[in-house]
Design a protein around this motif. Structure first.
Motif, short mmCIF file in Angstrom:
data_model
loop_
_atom_site.label_atom_id
_atom_site.label_comp_id
_atom_site.label_asym_id
_atom_site.label_seq_id
_atom_site.Cartn_x
_atom_site.Cartn_y
_atom_site.Cartn_z
N ILE A 10 -18.76 61.44 -72.77
CA ILE A 10 -18.91 62.76 -72.13
C ILE A 10 -17.61 63.51 -72.30
CG2 ILE A 10 -19.29 64.00 -69.96
CD1 ILE A 10 -21.05 61.74 -69.04
N GLY A 11 -17.71 64.72 -72.83
CA GLY A 11 -16.52 65.53 -73.03
C GLY A 11 -15.49 64.87 -73.92
N GLY A 12 -15.96 64.07 -74.87
CA GLY A 12 -15.05 63.39 -75.79
C GLY A 12 -14.42 62.13 -75.26
N LEU A 211 -13.93 67.71 -68.50
CA LEU A 211 -13.80 68.47 -67.26
C LEU A 211 -15.08 68.36 -66.46
CD1 LEU A 211 -12.10 70.40 -65.50
CD2 LEU A 211 -13.10 72.31 -66.81
N PHE A 212 -14.98 67.79 -65.25
CA PHE A 212 -16.10 67.67 -64.32
C PHE A 212 -15.88 68.63 -63.15
CE2 PHE A 212 -16.62 62.76 -65.15
CZ PHE A 212 -16.80 63.00 -66.50
N VAL A 213 -16.96 68.96 -62.47
CA VAL A 213 -16.86 69.72 -61.21
C VAL A 213 -17.74 69.04 -60.18
CG1 VAL A 213 -17.26 71.91 -60.02
CG2 VAL A 213 -16.44 71.92 -62.38
N ARG A 214 -17.15 68.70 -59.02
CA ARG A 214 -17.96 68.18 -57.91
C ARG A 214 -18.46 69.35 -57.09
NH1 ARG A 214 -17.09 62.95 -54.08
NH2 ARG A 214 -18.17 62.08 -55.89
N ILE A 215 -19.76 69.35 -56.81
CA ILE A 215 -20.38 70.42 -56.04
C ILE A 215 -21.03 69.86 -54.78
CG2 ILE A 215 -20.83 71.81 -58.11
CD1 ILE A 215 -23.84 70.88 -57.79
N HIS A 243 -18.16 69.82 -68.56
CA HIS A 243 -18.91 68.76 -69.23
C HIS A 243 -19.88 68.01 -68.32
CE1 HIS A 243 -15.18 69.12 -71.78
NE2 HIS A 243 -16.14 69.30 -72.64
N LEU A 244 -19.64 68.03 -67.01
CA LEU A 244 -20.51 67.28 -66.09
C LEU A 244 -20.41 67.86 -64.70
CD1 LEU A 244 -21.18 63.53 -65.76
CD2 LEU A 244 -20.10 64.66 -63.81
N LEU A 304 -24.20 59.42 -64.96
CA LEU A 304 -23.20 58.52 -64.39
C LEU A 304 -23.57 58.22 -62.95
CD1 LEU A 304 -19.84 60.10 -65.65
CD2 LEU A 304 -21.11 58.21 -66.68
N ILE A 305 -23.11 57.08 -62.47
CA ILE A 305 -23.31 56.68 -61.08
C ILE A 305 -21.94 56.58 -60.42
CG2 ILE A 305 -24.16 54.90 -59.52
CD1 ILE A 305 -26.40 56.27 -61.09
#
Length: 341
Positions: A10-12, A211-215, A243-244, A304-305
């Motif tokens: 994910i995202g390289g 780069l992930f973002v938690r929402i 990316h996620l 992902l978990i």
């Protein structure tokens, strides 16, 4: 073959399995300096030894004033980089990838001094009334996120996650319950997204990794954000190159759950975001067994978990999950003689 124990990129960033240690506040720093301690090195390295694929370090403050607690980990100054580099090296040596969650507490900061927020609205009746941020202060925080991303890259992290959930500053801007501004940073969903948009834009100038973002996919409030709002926000994030999306929920205001949360109660949010935004997602919250995690992935609800409290109880949770699923996984070299027995 188990999906939980299959690799993914994910995202390289290539991960050996789909198990992620969820970022959690550890409150383990000393002298309010925000620096890595020996405790951090033991805590995170032990989960890497336990075969977690990606270790997400706790919410890490981008400014001194943005700490949620005085003993939070920090990345607001260059003097904090060397300890973070050591932590990255230790985790990499154990075969795991490592990420950092960047955070600013906003009105939920519990430190002496000035507390800032999008609007002068306290979290609850017992909370301090924050100062409404000026545009100058907004731009200063945007720069702080950018500089923190630069430091994270220098320290060698594989993944960055922006903490836009659980009522912290980025979440406060996104929700109409905490953002009553009438300028370019409030008033409608697109304007409420502007703060996060500018942060992502600036971070992309110095960070080329995953780069992930938690929402918080719902505010659990009739006048707050719903999952549909986060489908809208998710499309904007995807357009910017996120990316996620790491799908949690609640806590921008004290939540009133429609019913008592049960195992996997947040998984439908990850599933809907994944389906409607067409972006990788992470499922999180009350996921405790290998069977449960595998089923989430088999059903295509997430990629992902994220495991939180269960990894605090058992640093070797991946081994337990593998035993449940009748999967043999690679053992740390010193444990090979006993690992899969």
């Amino acid at each position: 073959m188990s999906i939980l124990f299959s690799p993914i990129t994910i995202g390289g960033v290539s991960l050996k399995n789909r198990i992620v240690m969820s970022p959690m506040g550890m409150n383990a720093c000393k002298a309010e300096d925000g620096k890595v301690t020996n405790w951090h090195k033991i805590h995170y390295a032990s989960r890497a030894v336990g075969q977690v694929g990606l270790i997400m370090v706790e919410a890490t403050a981008v400014t001194r004033d943005g700490r949620t607690d005085p003993d939070d980990l920090g990345i607001w100054e260059d003097g904090q980089i060397s300890g973070l580099q050591e932590l990255v090296t230790i985790v990499h040596e154990q075969g795991a990838k490592i990420g950092m969650q960047l955070c600013h507490g906003g009105r939920k900061s519990k430190i002496p001094g000035k507390i800032m927020a999008p609007s002068a609205i306290p979290y609850d009746e017992s909370s301090v009334v924050p100062e409404e941020m000026t545009e100058e202060q907004i731009h200063e925080v945007i720069l702080a996120f950018k500089e923190s991303a630069r430091r994270a890259k220098q320290a060698g992290f594989d993944v960055l996650e922006l903490h836009a959930a659980h009522g912290y500053l980025l979440n406060q801007f996104l929700s109409p319950l905490s953002n009553k501004r009438e300028d370019n940073y409030g008033g409608n969903p697109e304007k409420r997204y502007q703060f996060l948009k500018e942060i992502i834009h600036e971070i992309k100038k110095v960070w080329d990794g995953a780069l992930f973002v938690r929402i918080s996919a719902t505010d659990y409030h009739p006048e707050g954000c719903s999952i549909d709002d986060y489908v809208f926000y998710g499309n904007l994030m995807k357009k910017q190159g996120v990316h996620l999306m790491d799908c949690s929920s609640g806590w921008v205001v004290p939540p009133k759950f429609p019913e008592k949360p049960g195992p996997g109660y947040q998984v439908p949010f990850a599933a809907q975001i994944k389906k409607e935004v067409q972006i990788p997602t992470a499922a999180v919250g009350m996921i405790t067994s290998g069977f449960q995690a595998e089923e989430i992935l088999v059903q295509g609800h997430s990629d992902l978990i994220f495991i939180g409290q269960e990894l605090l109880r058992d640093p070797y949770w991946p081994r337990r999950a593998a035993k449940e699923l009748n999967v043999s996984i690679e053992a740390p070299p010193s444990y090979e003689y006993i690992w899969n027995k």
